[in-house]
Design a protein around this motif. Structure first.
Motif, PDB file in Angstrom:
ATOM      1  N   VAL A   1       0.841  -1.211   0.000  1.00 45.30           N
ATOM      2  CA  VAL A   1       0.000   0.000   0.000  1.00 45.30           C
ATOM      3  C   VAL A   1       0.865   1.246   0.000  1.00 45.30           C
ATOM      4  CG1 VAL A   1      -1.663   1.325   1.358  1.00 45.30           C
ATOM      5  CG2 VAL A   1      -1.952  -1.150   1.073  1.00 45.30           C
ATOM      6  N   ALA A   2       1.955   1.232   0.808  1.00 47.66           N
ATOM      7  CA  ALA A   2       2.834   2.423   0.866  1.00 47.66           C
ATOM      8  C   ALA A   2       3.501   2.670  -0.478  1.00 47.66           C
ATOM      9  CB  ALA A   2       3.881   2.233   1.968  1.00 47.66           C
ATOM     10  N   THR A   3       3.979   1.623  -1.131  1.00 48.42           N
ATOM     11  CA  THR A   3       4.638   1.784  -2.433  1.00 48.42           C
ATOM     12  C   THR A   3       3.663   2.303  -3.480  1.00 48.42           C
ATOM     13  OG1 THR A   3       6.123  -0.036  -1.863  1.00 48.42           O
ATOM     14  CG2 THR A   3       5.989   0.575  -4.199  1.00 48.42           C
ATOM     15  N   THR A   4       2.485   1.731  -3.522  1.00 49.53           N
ATOM     16  CA  THR A   4       1.479   2.156  -4.500  1.00 49.53           C
ATOM     17  C   THR A   4       1.037   3.589  -4.228  1.00 49.53           C
ATOM     18  OG1 THR A   4       0.701  -0.122  -4.701  1.00 49.53           O
ATOM     19  CG2 THR A   4      -0.776   1.600  -5.486  1.00 49.53           C
ATOM     20  N   GLY A   5       0.818   3.901  -2.945  1.00 48.35           N
ATOM     21  CA  GLY A   5       0.379   5.256  -2.602  1.00 48.35           C
ATOM     22  C   GLY A   5       1.417   6.307  -2.950  1.00 48.35           C
ATOM     23  N   ALA A   6       2.686   5.995  -2.670  1.00 51.34           N
ATOM     24  CA  ALA A   6       3.752   6.945  -2.985  1.00 51.34           C
ATOM     25  C   ALA A   6       3.868   7.163  -4.489  1.00 51.34           C
ATOM     26  CB  ALA A   6       5.079   6.453  -2.410  1.00 51.34           C
ATOM     27  N   ALA A   7       3.696   6.086  -5.256  1.00 43.11           N
ATOM     28  CA  ALA A   7       3.824   6.201  -6.721  1.00 43.11           C
ATOM     29  C   ALA A   7       2.654   6.940  -7.328  1.00 43.11           C
ATOM     30  CB  ALA A   7       3.931   4.799  -7.325  1.00 43.11           C
TER      31      ALA A   7
ATOM     32  N   THR B   1       1.631   5.493   6.565  1.00 43.97           N
ATOM     33  CA  THR B   1       1.533   6.945   6.365  1.00 43.97           C
ATOM     34  C   THR B   1       2.925   7.575   6.281  1.00 43.97           C
ATOM     35  OG1 THR B   1      -0.571   6.992   7.542  1.00 43.97           O
ATOM     36  CG2 THR B   1       0.605   9.074   7.351  1.00 43.97           C
ATOM     37  N   TRP B   2       3.814   7.159   7.192  1.00 40.25           N
ATOM     38  CA  TRP B   2       5.185   7.713   7.203  1.00 40.25           C
ATOM     39  C   TRP B   2       5.945   7.309   5.944  1.00 40.25           C
ATOM     40  CZ3 TRP B   2       9.728   4.666   7.749  1.00 40.25           C
ATOM     41  CH2 TRP B   2      10.905   5.388   7.848  1.00 40.25           C
ATOM     42  N   ALA B   3       5.781   6.024   5.533  1.00 35.44           N
ATOM     43  CA  ALA B   3       6.519   5.551   4.356  1.00 35.44           C
ATOM     44  C   ALA B   3       6.036   6.230   3.082  1.00 35.44           C
ATOM     45  CB  ALA B   3       6.364   4.028   4.236  1.00 35.44           C
ATOM     46  N   MET B   4       4.752   6.526   2.984  1.00 33.59           N
ATOM     47  CA  MET B   4       4.230   7.211   1.798  1.00 33.59           C
ATOM     48  C   MET B   4       4.802   8.630   1.703  1.00 33.59           C
ATOM     49  SD  MET B   4       0.242   5.962   1.853  1.00 33.59           S
ATOM     50  CE  MET B   4      -0.237   7.118   0.573  1.00 33.59           C
ATOM     51  N   ALA B   5       5.056   9.222   2.860  1.00 34.19           N
ATOM     52  CA  ALA B   5       5.566  10.624   2.858  1.00 34.19           C
ATOM     53  C   ALA B   5       7.064  10.680   2.630  1.00 34.19           C
ATOM     54  CB  ALA B   5       5.214  11.303   4.177  1.00 34.19           C
ATOM     55  N   THR B   6       7.833   9.701   3.100  1.00 36.14           N
ATOM     56  CA  THR B   6       9.302   9.758   3.030  1.00 36.14           C
ATOM     57  C   THR B   6       9.875   8.777   2.031  1.00 36.14           C
ATOM     58  OG1 THR B   6       9.478   8.141   4.814  1.00 36.14           O
ATOM     59  CG2 THR B   6       9.415  10.468   5.427  1.00 36.14           C
ATOM     60  N   GLY B   7       9.099   7.814   1.566  1.00 34.74           N
ATOM     61  CA  GLY B   7       9.595   6.822   0.621  1.00 34.74           C
ATOM     62  C   GLY B   7       9.683   5.442   1.260  1.00 34.74           C
ATOM     63  N   PRO B   8       8.946   4.478   0.711  1.00 36.29           N
ATOM     64  CA  PRO B   8       8.907   3.155   1.342  1.00 36.29           C
ATOM     65  C   PRO B   8      10.092   2.261   0.997  1.00 36.29           C
ATOM     66  CG  PRO B   8       7.467   3.224  -0.559  1.00 36.29           C
ATOM     67  CD  PRO B   8       8.017   4.603  -0.433  1.00 36.29           C
ATOM     68  N   LEU B   9      10.930   2.652   0.024  1.00 37.08           N
ATOM     69  CA  LEU B   9      11.977   1.740  -0.410  1.00 37.08           C
ATOM     70  C   LEU B   9      13.348   2.117   0.129  1.00 37.08           C
ATOM     71  CD1 LEU B   9      10.861   1.291  -4.149  1.00 37.08           C
ATOM     72  CD2 LEU B   9      10.373  -0.168  -2.168  1.00 37.08           C
ATOM     73  N   THR B  10      13.379   2.880   1.196  1.00 34.01           N
ATOM     74  CA  THR B  10      14.651   3.179   1.850  1.00 34.01           C
ATOM     75  C   THR B  10      14.977   2.095   2.849  1.00 34.01           C
ATOM     76  OG1 THR B  10      13.607   4.464   3.598  1.00 34.01           O
ATOM     77  CG2 THR B  10      14.161   5.639   1.579  1.00 34.01           C
ATOM     78  N   TRP B  11      16.271   1.995   3.207  1.00 39.35           N
ATOM     79  CA  TRP B  11      16.656   0.987   4.203  1.00 39.35           C
ATOM     80  C   TRP B  11      15.999   1.256   5.537  1.00 39.35           C
ATOM     81  CZ3 TRP B  11      18.457  -3.458   2.983  1.00 39.35           C
ATOM     82  CH2 TRP B  11      19.241  -3.629   1.844  1.00 39.35           C
TER      83      TRP B  11
END
Length: 694
Positions: free
Chosen positions: A34-40, A88-98
């Motif tokens: 969900v975070a990856t899709t939302g960010a994209a 919510t945090w991953a969508m705002a900052t990017g879910p694919l970071t370490w």
């Protein structure tokens, strides 16, 4: 399995049956997706947080309905909120970071550990709830038992003046009563102190008729068991069980049921049995129940002696023989041999003795191999059970031929226990004359006393010596009585009702179960045994034109009972009328019409008592005594009165008369009424149907 779409936020599917690992993996991968899709796609981050809050509220409500623990509710709500917060945090900052992926992995491990912990907690909580329910039931049952214990402590103290300490109360599974296990007080108090008050305890407890409170030995001599019956199962009639499954002499043979509705079995490998029951008590039915049990055994052959026209064994033989006496194909008789006459009984007993003596020699190697001094009974070497209807009366008879039979029966009882030949004897009454034989008392350890409410001749102390608290009026029903074996103390029981159609069914159902006599024994028994079912020897079973001759005492012609005077057979009057008239004339003339044998050379007149057929003076006195008994009518007379009437003419003593009266009572010619000094004897033609004590 229900799945959520990606637009609704984190995937939390608690109803899918996930375990701690698969549940955490499903949740974290859903959050990442969900975070990856939302960010994209530029989805507002607040939507994920709103969905997570809604999920937490929904699961809280469902968990409350399922009555889950607060720990589980908190864990589920926290999982939704933490997952929604990370998304919510991953969508705002990017879910694919370490940082995002590492934190998500940490969240997944935490969810799995929490889920596992709460699962174990819920299982423990469920087990505790079940245990609590069981404890509640136990407390309620314990309360009932404590009430019973307290009640019976007071009752025994009040009735027996004994203070018990009750250790346990067992409620019978049948729901018909309970057993109290109690410790006797110190000071040498024994259980029979309570046993002798059985009737008083039953009355004090207001038990229904047919229910008793019986004390017996406990696990040691300082303990007592009190069996209390609360439901009268003896009053109802139960048919013989329709289960005809195979039995063995070693596993026990059911003969009836106790007051707790449980079957009672006898073990007759080494023991003989005695069944006592007056007319009308259900003794014949009991014999059929015994024969039914033997018919179901795979290692027993039953031989029956019934000198009353073989009536006890005929229903078990007739289904296996056709109208011509030829054996029916595929059907074997329910018993292996039936003797209805003295001659056939002698043949049977001689064969039994020959078999037993031959087995003693022929099977020595087998017994040595099995390391036993008793013949190993099996289907290949079956036990022979000799059932003698009214056999106890044969043992006490004064008739010469009956004495010969009695001698052979006692030899079988005394000599052939180890060789697998045992007896079941029946008797009409529990009297000293019947049970006076030491061999019967010593060997017949399985004993049954059917009472049917009959008091006369029912001395239970003679049948069950040492037993206390047994009373005839406790078993007033037909087929009910008392039964005691070495394995089970004497107590109330009842046997099943078995009808002729069921006997036929048992014969047909058990035909394949019957063993055959082993070769050694069959050879010893000889042709007498081999030809026992030949049509010539069974012809009497099909003869309906006249009653077969038996060895019962001779009766007066034309009458069911009375005096047998051969000199009267030529009178034109009926035998009963002539006998009554001549007895009256005899009393009126004070025996003046009687002449001693050899001194009267004149032909007797028709109006006098004709005793010319008698052989000696003793027989003459005996017949006159029987005449006095008949003339006494329903009021009856006693030994002293008869002796006084005969003393002047014949010199007869009272002791002699007492012996005659005992013989007449045993063969049914006379009936004893009353006890002690009030005892009198009534001829059976004048006796009431149900004599009672004065």
């Amino acid at each position: 399995m229900t799945t959520n779409t990606a637009s609704t936020g984190p995937v939390w599917d608690w109803a899918a049956g996930h375990g701690p690992v698969t549940g955490a993996l499903s949740a974290t991968t859903g959050c990442l997706a969900v975070a990856t899709t939302g960010a994209a796609t530029g989805m507002p981050p607040g939507w994920a947080l709103a969905v997570g809050a809604a999920g937490a509220i929904g699961h809280t409500i469902s968990s409350l309905r399922e009555r889950l623990s607060g720990r589980t509710i908190a864990m589920r709500s926290a999982s939704w909120l933490i997952g929604a917060g990370w998304t919510t945090w991953a969508m705002a900052t990017g879910p694919l970071t370490w940082a995002a992926i590492g934190s998500l992995a940490t969240i997944g491990v935490g969810m799995g550990a929490a889920a596992r912990s709460t699962l174990l907690y819920e299982e423990a909580r469920e087990l505790e709830a079940i245990a609590a329910n069981e404890r509640q039931v136990a407390r309620e049952l314990s309360a009932e038992r404590r009430a019973i214990a307290a009640e019976w402590v007071d009752r025994v103290q009040r009735v027996c003046n004994i203070t018990l300490r009750i250790l346990a109360v067992e409620i019978w599974p049948t729901g018909t009563g309970f057993t109290i296990d109690a410790e006797l007080p110190p000071g040498g108090t024994t259980y029979d102190r309570i046993a002798q008050h059985s009737a008083a305890l039953s009355a004090d407890a207001r038990l229904p008729h047919g229910c008793t409170a019986v004390a017996s030995q406990g696990i040691h001599q300082g303990r007592v068991l009190i069996d209390v019956t609360t439901v009268n199962v003896l009053s109802e009639e139960r048919t013989y069980p329709s289960d005809y499954s195979p039995l063995s002499i070693y596993t026990g043979i059911p003969w009836g049921y106790r007051t707790n509705a449980e079957e009672i079995c006898v073990y007759l490998r080494e023991q003989c049995a005695l069944v006592v029951g007056p007319t009308g008590s259900g003794k014949t039915n009991m014999v059929h129940v015994i024969l039914a049990g033997f018919a179901r055994t795979t290692d027993v052959l039953t031989w029956v002696i019934d000198l009353n026209a073989g009536s006890a064994g005929l229903p078990w033989v007739r289904p296996a023989l056709d109208a011509n006496g030829t054996p029916v194909d595929g059907v074997r008789p329910g018993i292996d041999w039936l003797a209805s006459t003295y001659e056939e009984a002698v043949l049977m007993l001689d064969a039994a003795l020959a078999v037993g003596l031959r087995r003693k020699v022929a099977y020595q190697d087998l017994m040595a191999e099995r390391n036993t001094d008793q013949l190993p009974i099996s289907a290949k070497i079956p036990q022979i059970m000799l059932v003698v209807d009214e056999g106890a009366e044969i043992l006490t008879s004064t008739d010469r031929r009956m004495k010969e039979l009695a001698k052979k029966i006692l030899e079988v009882i005394r000599m052939l226990r180890a060789m697998g030949i045992r007896t079941v004897l029946t008797a009409l009454g529990a009297t000293g004359s019947v049970l006076g034989n030491l061999m019967i008392r010593r060997e017949a350890k399985a004993r049954v006393c059917l009472t049917g409410g009959e008091v006369e001749g029912m001395d239970l102390s003679k049948v069950f010596p040492g037993s206390r608290g047994l009373r005839v009026d406790q078993a007033p029903y037909k087929g009910a009585g008392f039964m005691g074996t070495p394995e089970s103390a004497a107590a109330l029981f009842k046997n099943w009702r078995i009808l002729p159609n069921q006997i036929r069914d048992i014969v047909l159902a058990t035909s394949d179960l019957h063993p055959t006599l082993d070769g050694v024994s069959s050879k010893a028994a000889g042709d007498t045994y081999a030809s026992r079912w030949d049509p010539e020897r069974t012809a009497w079973m099909r003869d309906t034109t006249h009653t077969p001759a038996t060895d019962a005492p001779a009766q007066t012609a034309g009458s069911a009972g009375g005096l047998n005077l051969s000199a009267l057979r030529g009178d034109r009057e009926s035998a009963e009328e002539a006998l009554a008239r001549k007895f009256r004339e005899q009393i009126d003339a004070e025996f003046a019409t009687f002449a001693e044998p050899g001194t009267n050379t004149e032909q007797p007149t028709p109006s006098g008592l004709n005793l010319s057929a008698l052989q000696n003076e003793d027989n003459a006195a005996r017949q006159v005594a029987l005449g006095l008994l008949f003339s006494a009518g329903p009021e009856g007379t006693g030994a002293s009165a008869i002796a006084r009437a005969l003393a002047k003419e014949y010199g007869t003593t009272r002791q002699t008369v007492v012996g005659w009266l005992k013989t007449w009572t045993a063969d049914g010619t006379a009936v004893r009424v009353g006890t002690g000094t009030k005892a009198r004897y009534v001829h059976r033609q004048h006796a009431p149907d149900n004599p009672s004590e004065d």
